[in-house]
Scaffold this motif. Sequence first.
Motif, PDB file in Angstrom:
ATOM      1  N   ASN A 104       0.818  -1.221   0.000  1.00 33.99           N
ATOM      2  CA  ASN A 104       0.000   0.000   0.000  1.00 33.99           C
ATOM      3  C   ASN A 104       0.842   1.257   0.000  1.00 33.99           C
ATOM      4  O   ASN A 104       0.441   2.283  -0.555  1.00 33.99           O
ATOM      5  N   MET A 105       2.028   1.193   0.623  1.00 29.31           N
ATOM      6  CA  MET A 105       2.917   2.350   0.623  1.00 29.31           C
ATOM      7  C   MET A 105       3.412   2.669  -0.784  1.00 29.31           C
ATOM      8  O   MET A 105       3.703   3.816  -1.098  1.00 29.31           O
ATOM      9  N   ILE A 106       3.491   1.658  -1.624  1.00 26.68           N
ATOM     10  CA  ILE A 106       3.949   1.848  -3.001  1.00 26.68           C
ATOM     11  C   ILE A 106       2.773   2.127  -3.933  1.00 26.68           C
ATOM     12  O   ILE A 106       2.801   3.061  -4.738  1.00 26.68           O
ATOM     13  N   VAL A 107       1.715   1.328  -3.824  1.00 19.41           N
ATOM     14  CA  VAL A 107       0.605   1.371  -4.787  1.00 19.41           C
ATOM     15  C   VAL A 107      -0.149   2.697  -4.753  1.00 19.41           C
ATOM     16  O   VAL A 107      -0.445   3.271  -5.799  1.00 19.41           O
ATOM     17  N   THR A 108      -0.459   3.201  -3.566  1.00 16.14           N
ATOM     18  CA  THR A 108      -1.282   4.409  -3.479  1.00 16.14           C
ATOM     19  C   THR A 108      -0.627   5.614  -4.144  1.00 16.14           C
ATOM     20  O   THR A 108      -1.211   6.202  -5.061  1.00 16.14           O
ATOM     21  N   PRO A 109       0.590   6.015  -3.747  1.00 17.10           N
ATOM     22  CA  PRO A 109       1.180   7.176  -4.428  1.00 17.10           C
ATOM     23  C   PRO A 109       1.507   6.902  -5.898  1.00 17.10           C
ATOM     24  O   PRO A 109       1.378   7.780  -6.748  1.00 17.10           O
ATOM     25  N   PHE A 110       1.888   5.660  -6.195  1.00 14.29           N
ATOM     26  CA  PHE A 110       2.220   5.304  -7.574  1.00 14.29           C
ATOM     27  C   PHE A 110       1.000   5.437  -8.486  1.00 14.29           C
ATOM     28  O   PHE A 110       1.067   6.069  -9.546  1.00 14.29           O
ATOM     29  N   SER A 111      -0.130   4.868  -8.075  1.00 11.17           N
ATOM     30  CA  SER A 111      -1.327   4.915  -8.921  1.00 11.17           C
ATOM     31  C   SER A 111      -1.889   6.333  -9.027  1.00 11.17           C
ATOM     32  O   SER A 111      -2.296   6.766 -10.108  1.00 11.17           O
ATOM     33  N   LEU A 112      -1.894   7.057  -7.917  1.00 11.51           N
ATOM     34  CA  LEU A 112      -2.380   8.440  -7.972  1.00 11.51           C
ATOM     35  C   LEU A 112      -1.478   9.303  -8.850  1.00 11.51           C
ATOM     36  O   LEU A 112      -1.962  10.121  -9.642  1.00 11.51           O
ATOM     37  N   GLY A 113      -0.172   9.128  -8.713  1.00 14.01           N
ATOM     38  CA  GLY A 113       0.772   9.888  -9.538  1.00 14.01           C
ATOM     39  C   GLY A 113       0.583   9.603 -11.018  1.00 14.01           C
ATOM     40  O   GLY A 113       0.562  10.525 -11.848  1.00 14.01           O
ATOM     41  N   LEU A 114       0.453   8.316 -11.369  1.00  9.63           N
ATOM     42  CA  LEU A 114       0.220   7.955 -12.771  1.00  9.63           C
ATOM     43  C   LEU A 114      -1.052   8.600 -13.308  1.00  9.63           C
ATOM     44  O   LEU A 114      -1.075   9.126 -14.425  1.00  9.63           O
ATOM     45  N   CYS A 115      -2.108   8.548 -12.511  1.00 12.24           N
ATOM     46  CA  CYS A 115      -3.391   9.095 -12.969  1.00 12.24           C
ATOM     47  C   CYS A 115      -3.343  10.614 -13.130  1.00 12.24           C
ATOM     48  O   CYS A 115      -3.944  11.154 -14.059  1.00 12.24           O
ATOM     49  N   PHE A 116      -2.629  11.313 -12.251  1.00  9.56           N
ATOM     50  CA  PHE A 116      -2.535  12.768 -12.389  1.00  9.56           C
ATOM     51  C   PHE A 116      -1.670  13.154 -13.575  1.00  9.56           C
ATOM     52  O   PHE A 116      -2.046  14.019 -14.378  1.00  9.56           O
ATOM     53  N   ILE A 117      -0.514  12.542 -13.712  1.00  6.93           N
ATOM     54  CA  ILE A 117       0.430  12.920 -14.771  1.00  6.93           C
ATOM     55  C   ILE A 117      -0.078  12.534 -16.153  1.00  6.93           C
ATOM     56  O   ILE A 117       0.182  13.232 -17.122  1.00  6.93           O
ATOM     57  N   CYS A 118      -0.813  11.429 -16.230  1.00  7.37           N
ATOM     58  CA  CYS A 118      -1.169  10.867 -17.533  1.00  7.37           C
ATOM     59  C   CYS A 118      -2.555  11.234 -18.044  1.00  7.37           C
ATOM     60  O   CYS A 118      -3.000  10.694 -19.052  1.00  7.37           O
ATOM     61  N   GLY A 119      -3.268  12.105 -17.361  1.00  8.22           N
ATOM     62  CA  GLY A 119      -4.518  12.597 -17.910  1.00  8.22           C
ATOM     63  C   GLY A 119      -5.762  11.841 -17.525  1.00  8.22           C
ATOM     64  O   GLY A 119      -6.798  11.992 -18.180  1.00  8.22           O
ATOM     65  N   VAL A 120      -5.717  11.029 -16.487  1.00  3.79           N
ATOM     66  CA  VAL A 120      -6.925  10.329 -16.045  1.00  3.79           C
ATOM     67  C   VAL A 120      -7.779  11.260 -15.194  1.00  3.79           C
ATOM     68  O   VAL A 120      -8.983  11.378 -15.400  1.00  3.79           O
ATOM     69  N   PHE A 121      -7.153  11.939 -14.224  1.00  5.37           N
ATOM     70  CA  PHE A 121      -7.883  12.858 -13.356  1.00  5.37           C
ATOM     71  C   PHE A 121      -8.022  14.244 -13.971  1.00  5.37           C
ATOM     72  O   PHE A 121      -9.026  14.908 -13.788  1.00  5.37           O
ATOM     73  N   VAL A 122      -7.005  14.675 -14.670  1.00  7.17           N
ATOM     74  CA  VAL A 122      -6.985  15.991 -15.315  1.00  7.17           C
ATOM     75  C   VAL A 122      -6.899  15.746 -16.818  1.00  7.17           C
ATOM     76  O   VAL A 122      -6.036  15.001 -17.260  1.00  7.17           O
ATOM     77  N   PRO A 123      -7.793  16.337 -17.617  1.00  8.49           N
ATOM     78  CA  PRO A 123      -7.736  16.104 -19.072  1.00  8.49           C
ATOM     79  C   PRO A 123      -6.365  16.453 -19.644  1.00  8.49           C
ATOM     80  O   PRO A 123      -5.714  17.406 -19.209  1.00  8.49           O
ATOM     81  N   LEU A 124      -5.934  15.679 -20.631  1.00  7.91           N
ATOM     82  CA  LEU A 124      -4.620  15.878 -21.236  1.00  7.91           C
ATOM     83  C   LEU A 124      -4.444  17.278 -21.801  1.00  7.91           C
ATOM     84  O   LEU A 124      -3.359  17.845 -21.744  1.00  7.91           O
ATOM     85  N   LYS A 125      -5.523  17.868 -22.327  1.00  5.84           N
ATOM     86  CA  LYS A 125      -5.394  19.204 -22.936  1.00  5.84           C
ATOM     87  C   LYS A 125      -5.098  20.282 -21.897  1.00  5.84           C
ATOM     88  O   LYS A 125      -4.617  21.353 -22.242  1.00  5.84           O
ATOM     89  N   LEU A 126      -5.347  19.993 -20.616  1.00  8.66           N
ATOM     90  CA  LEU A 126      -5.043  20.963 -19.559  1.00  8.66           C
ATOM     91  C   LEU A 126      -3.628  20.812 -19.014  1.00  8.66           C
ATOM     92  O   LEU A 126      -3.154  21.676 -18.280  1.00  8.66           O
ATOM     93  N   LEU A 127      -2.973  19.718 -19.341  1.00  8.02           N
ATOM     94  CA  LEU A 127      -1.611  19.488 -18.864  1.00  8.02           C
ATOM     95  C   LEU A 127      -0.608  20.252 -19.719  1.00  8.02           C
ATOM     96  O   LEU A 127      -0.811  20.432 -20.922  1.00  8.02           O
ATOM     97  N   GLY A 128       0.474  20.679 -19.108  1.00 11.61           N
ATOM     98  CA  GLY A 128       1.524  21.384 -19.827  1.00 11.61           C
ATOM     99  C   GLY A 128       2.281  20.460 -20.767  1.00 11.61           C
ATOM    100  O   GLY A 128       2.269  19.238 -20.618  1.00 11.61           O
ATOM    101  N   GLU A 129       2.967  21.060 -21.723  1.00 17.04           N
ATOM    102  CA  GLU A 129       3.707  20.272 -22.716  1.00 17.04           C
ATOM    103  C   GLU A 129       4.818  19.450 -22.081  1.00 17.04           C
ATOM    104  O   GLU A 129       5.080  18.329 -22.500  1.00 17.04           O
ATOM    105  N   GLN A 130       5.488  20.009 -21.079  1.00 13.08           N
ATOM    106  CA  GLN A 130       6.568  19.267 -20.422  1.00 13.08           C
ATOM    107  C   GLN A 130       6.028  18.052 -19.677  1.00 13.08           C
ATOM    108  O   GLN A 130       6.646  16.985 -19.691  1.00 13.08           O
TER     109      GLN A 130
END
Length: 193
Positions: A104-130
Amino acid sequence: FYIPTLCSILGLILAGFQRKDMKQRMNISSISLWRQNVEALMAFLMLGVGLWLLSLGVIQCISKGSFFHSQLLPYLANTFVMMLVTLSLAFLIGILVKKAVQVNMIVTPFSLGLCFICGVFVPLKLLGEQVKRVAQFLPVYWYSKTNDLLGDYQTLPAKIQERVWQGIGIQLVFMAAIIGVTLMLTKMRQQER
């Protein structure tokens, strides 16, 4: 949904197999490490397919049948392949952890981080180019990008259809790479003992 669920469940199961006494019993068995890994992957696949079918049933009930439309095959393929990628990630996490508490120490931050960076929680068009440039090196980005393409069109033109299948193919390449790394790590760990 798939990432935290499957990684937590399967990570905990595999963490149990990482206990020293369990490892020693498995190492002296007549079943080869290759067969043990293949059987674990097959068991993971059965659980993953069950969860995938369950999620499709829930979507069908919630949307009252309106979910299944002309883009059905690409949507199903995209979600199925993402489930396969998640299974490979769960396999990797389960092999890396030594104790169930670490899962759980690995999965929770890992899955949340992936979802934020990759456009699951925030649409891809709102994410910066970098952020998008970094996210391209992660399978969830290609899942989100493919979903966005499917959501933008009622019928897919040939060029867009090619991009959709390319995104699904890239996810499969990530899955194969993750499984390859995991199998290599299990072989290395067995040789250390």
